[in-house]
Design a protein around this motif. Structure first.
Motif, PDB file in Angstrom:
ATOM      1  N   CYS A  84       0.821  -1.218   0.000  1.00 54.68           N
ATOM      2  CA  CYS A  84       0.000   0.000   0.000  1.00 54.68           C
ATOM      3  C   CYS A  84       0.850   1.260   0.000  1.00 54.68           C
ATOM      4  O   CYS A  84       0.578   2.194  -0.753  1.00 54.68           O
ATOM      5  N   ILE A  85       1.870   1.307   0.836  1.00 50.84           N
ATOM      6  CA  ILE A  85       2.679   2.531   0.903  1.00 50.84           C
ATOM      7  C   ILE A  85       3.510   2.701  -0.371  1.00 50.84           C
ATOM      8  O   ILE A  85       3.702   3.820  -0.843  1.00 50.84           O
ATOM      9  N   LEU A  86       3.971   1.606  -0.967  1.00 53.32           N
ATOM     10  CA  LEU A  86       4.657   1.717  -2.260  1.00 53.32           C
ATOM     11  C   LEU A  86       3.692   2.209  -3.330  1.00 53.32           C
ATOM     12  O   LEU A  86       4.073   2.996  -4.208  1.00 53.32           O
ATOM     13  N   GLY A  87       2.447   1.754  -3.260  1.00 55.78           N
ATOM     14  CA  GLY A  87       1.425   2.246  -4.185  1.00 55.78           C
ATOM     15  C   GLY A  87       1.184   3.737  -4.027  1.00 55.78           C
ATOM     16  O   GLY A  87       1.018   4.466  -5.008  1.00 55.78           O
ATOM     17  N   VAL A  88       1.171   4.209  -2.792  1.00 54.26           N
ATOM     18  CA  VAL A  88       1.006   5.645  -2.536  1.00 54.26           C
ATOM     19  C   VAL A  88       2.180   6.423  -3.116  1.00 54.26           C
ATOM     20  O   VAL A  88       1.998   7.445  -3.783  1.00 54.26           O
ATOM     21  N   PHE A  89       3.398   5.936  -2.879  1.00 57.36           N
ATOM     22  CA  PHE A  89       4.578   6.602  -3.441  1.00 57.36           C
ATOM     23  C   PHE A  89       4.508   6.640  -4.968  1.00 57.36           C
ATOM     24  O   PHE A  89       4.842   7.642  -5.592  1.00 57.36           O
ATOM     25  N   PHE A  90       4.065   5.537  -5.557  1.00 58.57           N
ATOM     26  CA  PHE A  90       3.946   5.450  -7.007  1.00 58.57           C
ATOM     27  C   PHE A  90       2.908   6.445  -7.521  1.00 58.57           C
ATOM     28  O   PHE A  90       3.124   7.123  -8.531  1.00 58.57           O
ATOM     29  N   GLN A  91       1.789   6.547  -6.823  1.00 59.68           N
ATOM     30  CA  GLN A  91       0.748   7.497  -7.236  1.00 59.68           C
ATOM     31  C   GLN A  91       1.254   8.931  -7.145  1.00 59.68           C
ATOM     32  O   GLN A  91       0.971   9.750  -8.026  1.00 59.68           O
ATOM     33  N   ILE A  92       1.979   9.249  -6.089  1.00 57.48           N
ATOM     34  CA  ILE A  92       2.532  10.597  -5.950  1.00 57.48           C
ATOM     35  C   ILE A  92       3.515  10.873  -7.088  1.00 57.48           C
ATOM     36  O   ILE A  92       3.488  11.951  -7.693  1.00 57.48           O
ATOM     37  N   TYR A  93       4.357   9.888  -7.388  1.00 57.88           N
ATOM     38  CA  TYR A  93       5.317  10.045  -8.485  1.00 57.88           C
ATOM     39  C   TYR A  93       4.592  10.308  -9.806  1.00 57.88           C
ATOM     40  O   TYR A  93       4.950  11.236 -10.551  1.00 57.88           O
ATOM     41  N   LEU A  94       3.576   9.505 -10.099  1.00 57.34           N
ATOM     42  CA  LEU A  94       2.852   9.692 -11.358  1.00 57.34           C
ATOM     43  C   LEU A  94       2.186  11.056 -11.427  1.00 57.34           C
ATOM     44  O   LEU A  94       2.264  11.745 -12.446  1.00 57.34           O
ATOM     45  N   LYS A  95       1.521  11.436 -10.346  1.00 56.36           N
ATOM     46  CA  LYS A  95       0.786  12.703 -10.357  1.00 56.36           C
ATOM     47  C   LYS A  95       1.717  13.899 -10.456  1.00 56.36           C
ATOM     48  O   LYS A  95       1.474  14.816 -11.241  1.00 56.36           O
ATOM     49  N   GLU A  96       2.775  13.920  -9.681  1.00 55.54           N
ATOM     50  CA  GLU A  96       3.633  15.094  -9.616  1.00 55.54           C
ATOM     51  C   GLU A  96       4.670  15.163 -10.735  1.00 55.54           C
ATOM     52  O   GLU A  96       4.951  16.243 -11.238  1.00 55.54           O
ATOM     53  N   ASN A 119      -5.237   3.268   0.470  1.00 52.87           N
ATOM     54  CA  ASN A 119      -3.884   2.748   0.699  1.00 52.87           C
ATOM     55  C   ASN A 119      -3.209   3.446   1.876  1.00 52.87           C
ATOM     56  O   ASN A 119      -2.565   2.802   2.701  1.00 52.87           O
ATOM     57  N   THR A 120      -3.372   4.755   1.959  1.00 54.71           N
ATOM     58  CA  THR A 120      -2.784   5.498   3.073  1.00 54.71           C
ATOM     59  C   THR A 120      -3.408   5.071   4.392  1.00 54.71           C
ATOM     60  O   THR A 120      -2.708   4.863   5.387  1.00 54.71           O
ATOM     61  N   PHE A 121      -4.733   4.928   4.409  1.00 53.21           N
ATOM     62  CA  PHE A 121      -5.418   4.518   5.634  1.00 53.21           C
ATOM     63  C   PHE A 121      -4.981   3.127   6.076  1.00 53.21           C
ATOM     64  O   PHE A 121      -4.752   2.889   7.258  1.00 53.21           O
TER      65      PHE A 121
END
Length: 104
Positions: A51-63, A89-91
């Motif tokens: 989940c936390i890797l998914g969050v990092f990946f989403q931030i990378y894609l968005k930013e 995922n964050t929760f």
């Protein structure tokens, strides 16, 4: 002149490998934990890492891949689903950390 592969594809491949590896380990531990309940906590931590890797990946894609100006032109349902996945995922990661370090 040679076409060089952009650096961003290496980053996406790295994120993908990390998420897939953690997901496989998590699934394996979850299946084993049916016979050995002491492995359940490890399985949940493996899913928390996914989940936390998914969050990092989403931030990378968005930013870094999409950018702020293009992000606002994305359809609203897409952004809603993106934020929903991000929040879930964050929760889950925060809940797992709370359960492990503060509650029990």
């Amino acid at each position: 002149m040679e076409d060089k592969e952009p650096k961003s594809s290496k980053a996406i491949m790295t994120f993908g490998i990390l998420i897939i590896t953690a997901g496989i380990v998590g699934a394996f531990l979850l299946l084993i934990s049916t016979k050995r309940p002491e492995l359940y906590a490890s399985a949940m931590w493996a899913w928390a890492i996914v989940c936390i890797l998914g969050v990092f990946f989403q931030i990378y894609l968005k930013e870094f891949r999409v950018g702020q100006e293009k992000w606002m032109t994305m359809p609203l349902p897409f952004r809603f689903v993106w934020w929903f996945i991000f929040c879930v995922n964050t929760f889950f990661f925060a809940n797992q950390a709370w359960q492990t370090f503060f509650v029990g």
